[in-house]
Write an enzyme that holds these catalytic residues in place. Structure first.
Site, PDB file in Angstrom:
ATOM      1  N   SER A   1       0.866  -1.177   0.000  1.00  0.00           N
ATOM      2  CA  SER A   1       0.000   0.000   0.000  1.00  0.00           C
ATOM      3  C   SER A   1       0.901   1.224   0.000  1.00  0.00           C
ATOM      4  O   SER A   1       2.060   1.145   0.422  1.00  0.00           O
ATOM      5  CB  SER A   1      -0.861   0.002   1.266  1.00  0.00           C
ATOM      6  OG  SER A   1      -1.488   1.259   1.453  1.00  0.00           O
TER       7      SER A   1
ATOM      8  N   TYR B   1      -1.750  -0.448  10.726  1.00  0.00           N
ATOM      9  CA  TYR B   1      -1.863  -0.762   9.298  1.00  0.00           C
ATOM     10  C   TYR B   1      -0.587  -0.353   8.570  1.00  0.00           C
ATOM     11  O   TYR B   1      -0.029  -1.131   7.782  1.00  0.00           O
ATOM     12  CB  TYR B   1      -3.080  -0.066   8.687  1.00  0.00           C
ATOM     13  CG  TYR B   1      -3.245  -0.351   7.216  1.00  0.00           C
ATOM     14  CD1 TYR B   1      -3.691  -1.593   6.785  1.00  0.00           C
ATOM     15  CD2 TYR B   1      -2.939   0.611   6.258  1.00  0.00           C
ATOM     16  CE1 TYR B   1      -3.836  -1.879   5.433  1.00  0.00           C
ATOM     17  CE2 TYR B   1      -3.086   0.345   4.909  1.00  0.00           C
ATOM     18  CZ  TYR B   1      -3.527  -0.898   4.499  1.00  0.00           C
ATOM     19  OH  TYR B   1      -3.666  -1.174   3.153  1.00  0.00           O
TER      20      TYR B   1
END
Length: 179
Positions: A135, A148
């Site tokens: 990501s 995250y």
């Protein structure tokens, strides 16, 4: 539709990028192993030359069993896309540590397990590709994304390390960082 005898394994194949990649690879006639916790969504696609299995990537035994079953039918894995992931956002000061563990187990350990399942055979054959879905949060920090971001920074870092380890064997390892 043309056929292709190469096996592609996709984790997290019941939604998002996973399901879309499956559709595109199927158009090119690849043999597919689609893995996710929601098998109904994958089976509903009715893709040709495709095996769908309900697998949680945090459970290496079931993950590996599915890969070996598909390889027995279609041949060795040419490409694995480690796409399974979870994003549970929260402030590190108040977020439940169980959510941190879930993200690290799925987003990092699941990727490591997927790589380990296929990498030794790829090294022996001197061919193969591993794609890890990271990501933009794997290179840029975001508020309320501490765990995250940690998981995706982990995916980015381990991809770089494994790329160096496998490049002498002609095995490509790369990460894609949507965002």
């Amino acid at each position: 539709m043309k056929t292709n005898n190469k096996l592609i394994v996709i984790t997290g194949a019941s939604s998002g990028f996973g399901i879309e990649m499956a559709k595109e690879f199927a158009k090119d006639g690849y043999s597919l192993l689609l893995l996710a916790r929601r098998i109904e969504k994958m089976e509903a696609l009715k893709l040709p030359n495709t095996m769908c299995r309900k697998v949680d990537v945090t459970h290496k035994d079931e993950f590996e069993a599915a890969v070996r079953e598909a390889e027995a039918k279609f041949g060795k894995t040419d490409l694995i896309v480690n796409n399974a992931g979870v994003m549970l956002l929260g402030d590190i000061a108040t977020q439940d540590a169980k959510e941190w563990k879930t993200m690290l187990d799925v987003n990092v350990m699941g990727v490591m397990k997927g790589m380990q399942i296929v990498m030794n055979d790829m090294k022996l054959r001197k061919t193969g590709t591993i794609i890890n879905i990271s990501s933009i949060a794997g290179v840029i920090p975001f508020d309320n994304h501490a765990a995250y971001c940690a998981s995706k920074f982990g995916v980015t870092g381990l991809t770089k390390v494994v790329r160096g380890e496998l490049s002498p064997f002609n095995v490509r390892v790369l990460s894609i960082m949507p965002g």
